[in-house]
Design a protein around this motif. Sequence first.
Motif, mmCIF file in Angstrom:
data_model
loop_
_atom_site.group_PDB
_atom_site.id
_atom_site.type_symbol
_atom_site.label_atom_id
_atom_site.label_comp_id
_atom_site.label_asym_id
_atom_site.label_seq_id
_atom_site.Cartn_x
_atom_site.Cartn_y
_atom_site.Cartn_z
ATOM 1 N N UNK A 192 0.818 -1.197 0.000
ATOM 2 C CA UNK A 192 0.000 0.000 0.000
ATOM 3 C C UNK A 192 0.853 1.247 0.000
ATOM 4 N N UNK A 193 0.187 2.405 0.070
ATOM 5 C CA UNK A 193 0.882 3.682 0.118
ATOM 6 C C UNK A 193 1.624 3.823 1.443
ATOM 7 N N UNK A 194 2.813 4.384 1.393
ATOM 8 C CA UNK A 194 3.655 4.496 2.580
ATOM 9 C C UNK A 194 2.975 5.334 3.664
ATOM 10 N N UNK A 195 2.470 6.507 3.289
ATOM 11 C CA UNK A 195 1.849 7.371 4.290
ATOM 12 C C UNK A 195 0.541 6.795 4.805
ATOM 13 N N UNK A 196 -0.292 6.280 3.916
ATOM 14 C CA UNK A 196 -1.554 5.689 4.355
ATOM 15 C C UNK A 196 -1.306 4.553 5.330
ATOM 16 N N UNK A 197 -0.297 3.744 5.059
ATOM 17 C CA UNK A 197 0.006 2.633 5.959
ATOM 18 C C UNK A 197 0.413 3.147 7.340
ATOM 19 N N UNK A 198 1.277 4.175 7.390
ATOM 20 C CA UNK A 198 1.685 4.728 8.675
ATOM 21 C C UNK A 198 0.492 5.314 9.418
ATOM 22 N N UNK A 199 -0.382 5.972 8.692
ATOM 23 C CA UNK A 199 -1.580 6.554 9.302
ATOM 24 C C UNK A 199 -2.469 5.478 9.914
ATOM 25 N N UNK A 200 -2.705 4.402 9.182
ATOM 26 C CA UNK A 200 -3.600 3.359 9.669
ATOM 27 C C UNK A 200 -3.019 2.621 10.865
ATOM 28 N N UNK A 223 3.554 10.067 15.155
ATOM 29 C CA UNK A 223 3.807 8.692 14.703
ATOM 30 C C UNK A 223 3.823 8.604 13.182
ATOM 31 N N UNK A 224 2.794 9.121 12.524
ATOM 32 C CA UNK A 224 2.710 9.010 11.067
ATOM 33 C C UNK A 224 3.849 9.747 10.386
ATOM 34 N N UNK A 225 4.208 10.901 10.916
ATOM 35 C CA UNK A 225 5.298 11.670 10.327
ATOM 36 C C UNK A 225 6.613 10.894 10.424
ATOM 37 N N UNK A 226 6.897 10.378 11.626
ATOM 38 C CA UNK A 226 8.169 9.670 11.838
ATOM 39 C C UNK A 226 8.239 8.399 11.003
ATOM 40 N N UNK A 227 7.165 7.612 11.004
ATOM 41 C CA UNK A 227 7.186 6.364 10.256
ATOM 42 C C UNK A 227 7.285 6.612 8.749
ATOM 43 N N UNK A 228 6.636 7.643 8.262
ATOM 44 C CA UNK A 228 6.693 7.948 6.834
ATOM 45 C C UNK A 228 8.096 8.381 6.436
ATOM 46 N N UNK A 229 8.718 9.227 7.242
ATOM 47 C CA UNK A 229 10.081 9.673 6.933
ATOM 48 C C UNK A 229 11.047 8.489 6.959
ATOM 49 N N UNK A 230 10.932 7.621 7.966
ATOM 50 C CA UNK A 230 11.832 6.475 8.060
ATOM 51 C C UNK A 230 11.668 5.530 6.886
ATOM 52 N N UNK A 231 10.431 5.201 6.536
ATOM 53 C CA UNK A 231 10.197 4.264 5.440
ATOM 54 C C UNK A 231 10.632 4.862 4.109
ATOM 55 N N UNK A 232 10.278 6.103 3.834
ATOM 56 C CA UNK A 232 10.629 6.701 2.547
ATOM 57 C C UNK A 232 12.128 6.926 2.411
ATOM 58 N N UNK A 233 12.816 7.171 3.531
ATOM 59 C CA UNK A 233 14.262 7.374 3.467
ATOM 60 C C UNK A 233 15.001 6.082 3.157
ATOM 61 N N UNK A 235 13.987 3.912 0.895
ATOM 62 C CA UNK A 235 13.640 3.494 -0.467
ATOM 63 C C UNK A 235 14.426 4.324 -1.471
ATOM 64 N N UNK A 236 14.405 3.901 -2.766
ATOM 65 C CA UNK A 236 15.145 4.655 -3.781
ATOM 66 C C UNK A 236 14.591 6.050 -4.041
ATOM 67 N N UNK A 237 13.331 6.314 -3.665
ATOM 68 C CA UNK A 237 12.737 7.626 -3.908
ATOM 69 C C UNK A 237 13.203 8.647 -2.877
ATOM 70 N N UNK A 238 12.689 9.864 -2.996
ATOM 71 C CA UNK A 238 13.075 10.909 -2.065
ATOM 72 C C UNK A 238 12.280 10.792 -0.772
ATOM 73 N N UNK A 239 12.782 11.459 0.266
ATOM 74 C CA UNK A 239 12.149 11.387 1.577
ATOM 75 C C UNK A 239 10.837 12.179 1.561
ATOM 76 N N UNK A 240 9.811 11.597 2.166
ATOM 77 C CA UNK A 240 8.495 12.234 2.249
ATOM 78 C C UNK A 240 8.324 12.929 3.596
ATOM 79 N N UNK A 241 7.689 14.100 3.563
ATOM 80 C CA UNK A 241 7.339 14.836 4.775
ATOM 81 C C UNK A 241 5.850 15.182 4.700
#
Length: 518
Positions: A192-200, A223-233, A235-241
Amino acid sequence: MSRTRTKRLLPWLLLGAQFVAGTVRAETVHVLAVGTNRGLPSEAELAYAESDAQHYAETLQTYGRLDRQQARVLTGGGPTEVLDALAALSTRASVDDVVHFYYSGHGDRRSLHVNGERLNLSDLRAALDAVPARVRIVILDACQSATDLEKGLVPEAPFSIDLGGPDRVSGTVLLRAASAGEAAQESSELGGAVFTHALLVGLRGAADVDADGRVSLSELYRHAYRQTVLRSSASPGEVMHPTVDIELAGAGELIVSQIRDTTASVLVPPARDRQYLLFARPSGALTGELWADPRRPVVLPLPPGRYLVHRRGQGRTGARELSLEAGQEISLEQGSFRDLPLALLVEKGGRLRLRTHELTVAAGAHYRLGLGQFGRLGWSFGSPQYRGAFGVGVGRSSYSGSNQSFETLELESELLFIYRVGAFDLAGGAFGRVLQVRGQALAAELLGPSLPTETSTWGAGFGPRLRGGWELLETGSVAVDLSLTGSLLAAPETSNGAESWTLRPEVGLELGVRWESP
């Protein structure tokens, strides 16, 4: 606190406004979750947008005390269906209600790309304006790719809806998965989507820092902010905030979700750079992802059931299985994990079973002096890499030479040790076979007048066996295998009336269906 920072914290304010209803005043929560894997014809089809919409509604139903009839999931429709669904919602909602609108799919700064068509954000704004509500929560998780690389809606200035009423919190929250100029991500590992997963996961209780059984807005955002930054960092893509744009009026504590008393939980011990993935059994669906906090233990509430836990980080990987009962809390201590190769954890994911039974049904052919056919029933037990196996089989073979022909009926048993690497099996062990040989002399004068032209004998043979297998297909608990077998049979044979032990090499090829117990 600055206004900008307040706006970024408030999204979750709203996400809780609906739930605070239970503690402040009775109100109804409505959810319309829209997911579409298909964007414009030029865009790659997404993998998880539609399932993300389903998971969003299900999570609110479970942890937000939301009645099922108050949630609608729309997948596969176009812009007309989305606007019609909002129009239908406007006839059910009232000015005291909370409304969630969730979208996952493709998009750009002016429109959502819904099943091959564009839904202008101006039309969406107008449709949302027409829905009477005290609080509106708008979540746009828009994607441009089905890979782990990028997925995003190019942000523009947020639209607002003025709702008035200083006595209670009221207004609109617009939540985006990433900041301006960043690409959001969806993950094949998370499903699923990285942010949606952290939110849920946060809504389910992972964000409950003070362990009071409730998730507040500020807890959820952190929680959602931290988990999204950690997961996106990672991966090959850029970091999400993640960002939030809010226009709210009023005051009061906002509770995002309330954890049910019957929920079980796991306790993640303090650690640095350690990640935990939790998969439900037997489906293998990813239920939670957590990074340990070096300052404190982290508690993740879960429904009672069976789970597989993957642990990664600090140069080590491992897995363990859990069985949770209602009200039970289990700590994930390091010593209880079984070390496994990272490649195996990544390949198998939630389908990995640490110690299970397997039942195999196979059919094939083997060649010794002649060609034969056989069927085999096998059972094995063990870990993902090492297993013991027992099997029984029946078969027949035939041979025809210049002087005689024979047919062999066979009953066989085998005991093997299996070493499994990814999709390949290497097995070695011993087997035994009971044979009935029925032979016929084609030239009677060679046997002499005192010997019959037809004979039937029984014997028993044994020997070593080596098998190599390749997994052709795996779906859930069922797999299809192709195996090549080499054996050396030591068995009695009769020649010219005399019996002697003979070593006969044989090879076999078999196709089998393997079922692994959940």
